[in-house]
Design an enzyme around this catalytic site. Structure first.
Site, PDB file in Angstrom:
ATOM      1  N   HIS A  82       0.612 -10.046 -11.531  1.00 53.14           N
ATOM      2  CA  HIS A  82       0.450  -8.602 -11.351  1.00 53.14           C
ATOM      3  C   HIS A  82       0.690  -7.869 -12.666  1.00 53.14           C
ATOM      4  O   HIS A  82       1.636  -8.167 -13.386  1.00 53.14           O
ATOM      5  CB  HIS A  82       1.466  -8.098 -10.314  1.00 53.14           C
ATOM      6  CG  HIS A  82       1.386  -6.620 -10.092  1.00 53.14           C
ATOM      7  ND1 HIS A  82       0.523  -6.060  -9.181  1.00 53.14           N
ATOM      8  CD2 HIS A  82       2.040  -5.583 -10.682  1.00 53.14           C
ATOM      9  CE1 HIS A  82       0.647  -4.737  -9.211  1.00 53.14           C
ATOM     10  NE2 HIS A  82       1.557  -4.423 -10.115  1.00 53.14           N
ATOM     11  N   ASP A 161       3.594   0.875   2.412  1.00 50.77           N
ATOM     12  CA  ASP A 161       3.392   1.211   1.000  1.00 50.77           C
ATOM     13  C   ASP A 161       2.280   2.237   0.832  1.00 50.77           C
ATOM     14  O   ASP A 161       2.421   3.185   0.053  1.00 50.77           O
ATOM     15  CB  ASP A 161       3.080  -0.035   0.165  1.00 50.77           C
ATOM     16  CG  ASP A 161       2.845   0.345  -1.290  1.00 50.77           C
ATOM     17  OD1 ASP A 161       3.773   0.926  -1.882  1.00 50.77           O
ATOM     18  OD2 ASP A 161       1.738   0.131  -1.803  1.00 50.77           O
TER      19      ASP A 161
HETATM   20  N1  URA Z   1       1.757  -0.041  -8.748  1.00 51.82           N
HETATM   21  C1  URA Z   1       2.083  -0.122  -7.440  1.00 51.82           C
HETATM   22  O1  URA Z   1       1.544  -0.939  -6.698  1.00 51.82           O
HETATM   23  N2  URA Z   1       3.011   0.737  -6.982  1.00 51.82           N
HETATM   24  C2  URA Z   1       3.637   1.644  -7.744  1.00 51.82           C
HETATM   25  O2  URA Z   1       4.481   2.365  -7.269  1.00 51.82           O
HETATM   26  C3  URA Z   1       3.277   1.708  -9.097  1.00 51.82           C
HETATM   27  C4  URA Z   1       2.327   0.840  -9.577  1.00 51.82           C
END
Ligand code: URA
Length: 447
Positions: A82, A161
Site C-alpha cells: 500500500h 471506512d
Molecule cells: N488513505 C486511506 O485509505 N485512508 C486515509 O485516511 C488516508 C489515505
C-alpha cells in the site's frame, strides 16, 4: 446515553472502550449513528488522538463492519502493498507483477485519485478493456489462478471506512494519524492480507510533508498493524519531487511498462538524476523489501524477475485476466501509448531560461496541480478525468541543466490550456550553480 458517552469521553481526553468502538463502526456502516454525532467524535479524535490500544480496536472494528475476504484456499504467502499516495506514483503497476513472478499472492483494493495524488484505478482504466469492478468472488478466483487481483473498493468490505472517510473529508479531520491508520489497515485486514508492506510517501507531493510526520505515520501503521496480528513494515520514500518521468494516467502506465520491459537492469548503472532510473530503482527496492519480509528473497531476486522478463509476462497475464483482449493486447497497449504520450499534439516543453546549473528542487505538489488543471485529476469525488493528459518530467534533482534545455513537457489536447500550464510550471523547478546531491528515493525503513 449511548453514543453521547463515547463522544464525551473523547472530548474530555478519556479513552473509548473496545465495545464503544465496535458500536461506532457498526453505527457508521449501517447509518444508525447520525452524521452530526460521528462528526463530533471525529473532531474529538482529531484534537485528542487515540492511544495504540484504541487505534487497534477501531481498526479491527472497522475491518469487521462488513465481510472479510477468506484467502485460506489460495496458495500463500498473501501480501498487500500500500502506498499513502504521491505524484507520479505508479509503483503498484510494477511491484505487483514482480512479486507475483516470485510466488507471492496479492488481492488488492485500490482507490481513485483525489487531489494531487493519483489513484491506481484511474491509471489502469487508461488500458482499453481493463476491468476495475471485480467482485470479491472474482478477485479470489483470479488470485488463485495468477497471483494478482486488483479492484476498486467495494462497499462490502470495511463499509465503516467509506462512511467515516466521507465525513472526515467534510469536517476537516482527514489529517489525523490514528484515523488514517485505522482507515488504511481496516481495508487491508478486510481484504485478507497477512503481510502488509507500506510505502509511506514524504514531501511536497504527499500527505506527510516532513520526515518526522512521515515517521509518525509509519510508526503508527506498523505498531497498530502488529497489535492487529499483521506482519507489517513501512518504507518511507521521497515525494519531494515527482516520482519517475510520467505524471498523468496513461503515461504512467506506459512508464510502468517501460520498466517492466527493461532487460538491461542488471548492467545499467543507477543514475538518480534520471527520473526513469530512479523509479525503476524504487520498484526493485520495494519489491526486494517485500520479498525479504516474506523470507522469499531480496533485491537481487526482484531484479532477476524483471531482467528475465517474468515480471513483464505476469503483467500481461494480469491485464488479460482483468479484461484486456489477449488477441489485441499489443495493439491495445500501443493504443495506450498513442493516446497517452503521443496525444501530445499540444506538447509544450517548459525550458530552463537561466544559465547552466543543477536542479535543486522540483515542486511535486505543483506538478500534481498542473495535471489536475489539464483535466487528468479531480478536485471533487466523482469528477470524470481525461486519461491522456499529463506532465512528463525530463530530469530529477541533481541533474545538470543548460540554458534552454527542456525540464518538463506538458501533454494535453487543448493548446491554450497547455500553454497556461507550461507557464504555471515555469518556476516549479529551482536551479542553482552549486552541484546538488541526487536524492535516494528510499529515506527510511520502519519495522
Ligand atoms: N488513505 C486511506 O485509505 N485512508 C486515509 O485516511 C488516508 C489515505
Amino acid at each position: 446515553m449511548g453514543f453521547l458517552d463515547t463522544i464525551a469521553a473523547k472530548r474530555d481526553g478519556g479513552e473509548n472502550s473496545k465495545e464503544q468502538l465496535i458500536e461506532l463502526a457498526k453505527g457508521a456502516a449501517d447509518k444508525s449513528i447520525p452524521d452530526y454525532q460521528l462528526g463530533a467524535w471525529l473532531m474529538a479524535v482529531y484534537l485528542n488522538g487515540l492511544n495504540p490500544r484504541e487505534t487497534a480496536d477501531l481498526t479491527l472494528a472497522m475491518a469487521d463492519s462488513g465481510e472479510r475476504l477468506d484467502l485460506s484456499g489460495i496458495p500463500g504467502p498473501h501480501l498487500d502493498k500500500h502506498s499513502t499516495g504521491g505524484v507520479g506514483d505508479k509503483t503498484t503497476l510494477v511491484v505487483l507483477p514482480i512479486l507475483a513472478a516470485c510466488g507471492v499472492t496479492m488481492v488488492k483494493m485500490s482507490g481513485r485519485g483525489l487531489g494531487i495524488t493519483g489513484g491506481t484505478i484511474d491509471k489502469l482504466e487508461s488500458i482499453p478493456g481493463f476491468r476495475t469492478d471485480l467482485t470479491p468472488e472474482e478477485m479470489i478466483d483470479q488470485a488463485k489462478r495468477i497471483g494478482i487481483a486488483l479492484s476498486g473498493q467495494t462497499p462490502r468490505l470495511a463499509p465503516a471506512d467509506g462512511a467515516l472517510y466521507a465525513l472526515r473529508d467534510v469536517t476537516g479531520t482527514v489529517a489525523s494519524i490514528p484515523l488514517i491508520t485505522a482507515s488504511i489497515l481496516s481495508k487491508k485486514i478486510a481484504g485478507g492480507a497477512e503481510t502488509v508492506v507500506l510505502d509511506v510517501k514524504c514531501g511536497s507531493g504527499a500527505f506527510m510533508k516532513t520526515l518526522p510526520e512521515a515517521e509518525a505515520l509509519a510508526r503508527s501503521l506498523v505498531d497498530t498493524g502488529k497489535l492487529c496480528g499483521l506482519k507489517v513494515s513501512a518504507v518511507i520514500t521521497d515525494m519531494d519531487q515527482p516520482l519517475g518521468m510520467a505524471v498523468g494516467n496513461a503515461i504512467e502506465v506506459i512508464e510502468a511498462l517501460m520498466v517492466l520491459e527493461s532487460k538491461n537492469i542488471q548492467s545499467a548503472r543507477l543514475n538518480l538524476t534520471d527520473p526513469l532510473s530512479r523509479f525503476q530503482y524504487l520498484c526493485v527496492e520495494l519489491a526486494g523489501h517485500a520479498l525479504e519480509v516474506l523470507g522469499l528473497g531480496d533485491r537481487a531476486t526482484a531484479k532477476e524477475a524483471l531482467k528475465s522478463g517474468r515480471a513483464h509476462e505476469k503483467a500481461i497475464e494480469w491485464f488479460c485476466a482483468q479484461g484486456v483482449d489477449q488477441e489485441t493486447i499489443d495493439l491495445d497497449l500501443i493504443l495506450v501509448r498513442k493516446e497517452g504520450w503521443n496525444t501530445a499534439k499540444g506538447a509544450i516543453p517548459v525550458m530552463h531560461t537561466g544559465d547552466w546549473g543543477f536542479l535543486k528542487s522540483i515542486d511535486a505538489e505543483r506538478v500534481g496541480q498542473a495535471v489536475i488543471k489539464l483535466g487528468g485529476g479531480r478536485t471533487e469525488k466523482g469528477q470524470s478525468i481525461d486519461h491522456r493528459v499529463g506532465v512528463s518530467v525530463i530530469s530529477a534533482v541533481g541533474h545538470r541543466v543548460t540554458h534552454n534545455c527542456p525540464v518538463f513537457t506538458v501533454l494535453g489536447v487543448d493548446q491554450k490550456l497547455c500553454k497556461e500550464v507550461a507557464s504555471d510550471l515555469q518556476d516549479a523547478f529551482v536551479v542553482t550553480n552549486e552541484p546538488v546531491e541526487p536524492v535516494n528515493p528510499v529515506l527510511k525503513i520502519v519495522h
